[in-house]
Motif scaffolding. Structure first.
Motif: not given
Length: 147
Positions: A62-66
């Motif tokens: 899962v791509s990181p979120t800010q």
């Protein structure tokens, strides 16, 4: 020629999912820990699972979120820095410039000296002190410099 025909028929059978399927036993021990095994445990109440019935999960990441900015929960230092910026922008800029200069010196030089407050003598700065000063200057930059 017959051997090639047999190989052609046997090869798909060897790699069929039905042949690769196994029975998996699931049970919970007296401590509440769930176990999985291909060998049936003795004297345990088990649940039988079949590997071909288990749905495979998607593989990937899962791509990181800010992270959302915390506006309401400001620390005391952040509140003081905001108040100083509002009251005196020139002083905030001076603090920012000073912190950037000191950070530059701390990161480009590994052998530094500092003045001992008690004796007034010049003492070599330890690596731990240097790293603490780097963290301190980075915090000042985050508080007083516009991004």
């Amino acid at each position: 020629m017959k051997l090639k025909g047999y190989c052609t028929l046997l090869l798909p059978l060897l790699f069929s999912p039905a042949l690769l399927a196994t029975t998996i036993y699931k049970w919970v021990d007296e401590k509440g820990v769930t176990h999985y095994s291909q060998q049936m445990p003795t004297e345990k109440q088990v649940e039988t699972l079949y590997s071909e019935d288990i749905e495979q999960q998607k593989v990937g990441y899962v791509s990181p979120t800010q992270a959302p900015e915390q506006s309401a929960g400001k620390t005391e230092a952040q509140q003081a820095a905001s108040a100083l910026k509002e009251q005196d922008a020139a002083q905030a800029k001076m603090i920012c410039d000073s912190a950037m200069h000191q950070l530059n010196v701390l990161t480009t030089h590994s052998s530094l000296t500092r003045k001992d407050e008690k004796t007034g003598e010049m003492v070599k700065m330890t690596e731990e002190e240097r790293q603490a000063q780097i963290a301190s200057q980075q915090e000042r930059i985050n508080l007083f410099c516009d991004k």
